[in-house]
Design an enzyme around this catalytic site. Structure first.
Site, PDB file in Angstrom:
ATOM      1  N   VAL A  43       0.845  -1.201   0.000  1.00  0.00           N
ATOM      2  CA  VAL A  43       0.000   0.000   0.000  1.00  0.00           C
ATOM      3  C   VAL A  43       0.875   1.244   0.000  1.00  0.00           C
ATOM      4  O   VAL A  43       1.794   1.373   0.813  1.00  0.00           O
ATOM      5  CB  VAL A  43      -0.925  -0.009   1.243  1.00  0.00           C
ATOM      6  CG1 VAL A  43      -1.719   1.293   1.329  1.00  0.00           C
ATOM      7  CG2 VAL A  43      -1.844  -1.217   1.203  1.00  0.00           C
ATOM      8  N   LYS A  44       0.584   2.155  -0.931  1.00  0.00           N
ATOM      9  CA  LYS A  44       1.363   3.406  -1.006  1.00  0.00           C
ATOM     10  C   LYS A  44       0.636   4.525  -0.271  1.00  0.00           C
ATOM     11  O   LYS A  44      -0.527   4.811  -0.557  1.00  0.00           O
ATOM     12  CB  LYS A  44       1.492   3.830  -2.465  1.00  0.00           C
ATOM     13  CG  LYS A  44       2.824   3.537  -3.087  1.00  0.00           C
ATOM     14  CD  LYS A  44       2.756   3.908  -4.545  1.00  0.00           C
ATOM     15  CE  LYS A  44       3.975   4.653  -4.989  1.00  0.00           C
ATOM     16  NZ  LYS A  44       3.887   4.975  -6.430  1.00  0.00           N
ATOM     17  N   CYS A  45       1.346   5.162   0.649  1.00  0.00           N
ATOM     18  CA  CYS A  45       0.786   6.305   1.382  1.00  0.00           C
ATOM     19  C   CYS A  45       1.700   7.512   1.160  1.00  0.00           C
ATOM     20  O   CYS A  45       2.928   7.361   1.139  1.00  0.00           O
ATOM     21  CB  CYS A  45       0.739   6.021   2.887  1.00  0.00           C
ATOM     22  SG  CYS A  45      -0.459   4.769   3.356  1.00  0.00           S
TER      23      CYS A  45
END
Ligand code: E4P
Length: 219
Positions: free
Chosen positions: A82-84
């Site tokens: 997951v990219k934040c």
């Protein structure tokens, strides 16, 4: 150094993955938007093509919503990372998601101090954007070198992923700087193979081989 492809295009991914040396894929909302399908559908399709870390980005700016989105993206496939974004809410979400066993790629990193925050939040990957720094006359490669040094100084397990790569020279530079991963558009991946002396050398070898065959046939 691992090689990731920075594209959400399935044809590009199939062609490059067939060569057997692609370790993963990074996407972002701009890359997904080009393909005309939802984030979830496109990420699912990508996971079927490349067996490696596949980064999928959240689009919320509040931690609670990022965490919800992160769970939804992680449920698509075990390979999803997951990219934040590297904003306070993104770091808060990274800390929460990492503590819950979800791997996070902290994106939009432009300084070594920001990268330190990502590592402290338990990020699996940090993505410094070297090309966008070079665009504003700042040293992208130097940033990679600084982050690698800081992570080594403190034994942070966070991997450095050199992003926003603009050409083969960037790939060489980040490899020398000790980056764990480089992500690049498919075009740059294919450019890495190119050298005129390889083509000239191969042409010569094959011509000599054909000449020898002809001589043997004549007897
Ligand atoms: C990858 O994770 C980044 O989103 C990407 O490399 C950004 O590249 P760009 O600066 O070419 O848009």
């Amino acid at each position: 150094m691992k090689i990731f492809l920075d594209t959400a295009n399935l044809d590009e991914l199939r062609a490059a993955a067939a060569l057997g040396i692609v370790d993963g894929v990074t996407t972002n909302p701009s890359l997904i938007a080009k393909e005309g399908r939802s984030n979830v559908e496109q990420i699912r399709a990508i996971c079927e093509i490349v067996d490696g870390d596949i980064s999928a980005e959240v689009v919320s700016t509040e931690a609670e919503e990022m965490i919800r989105e992160g769970h939804e993206l992680a449920a698509i496939h075990p390979n999803v990372v997951v990219k934040c974004p590297l904003i306070p809410e993104g770091i808060k979400a990274t800390k929460a998601l990492s503590s819950q066993g979800i791997r996070v790629n902290v994106t939009l990193c432009f300084s070594a101090a920001q990268a330190l925050l990502a590592a402290k939040a338990g990020a699996y990957i940090v993505s410094p954007f070297m090309g966008r720094l070079d665009d504003i006359a700042s040293e992208g490669t130097e940033l990679i070198r600084e982050i690698v040094t800081i992570y080594e100084n403190y034994d942070f397990p966070t991997q450095v992923l050199a992003a926003s790569i603009r050409g083969p020279m960037h790939v060489k530079d980040v490899a020398l700087a000790g980056s764990h991963i480089a992500t690049m558009p498919a075009k740059i991946f294919h450019q890495l193979f190119k050298h005129p002396l390889t083509d000239i050398g191969l042409e010569q070898f094959l011509a000599d081989y054909r000449k020898t065959l002809a001589e043997v046939a004549v007897g």
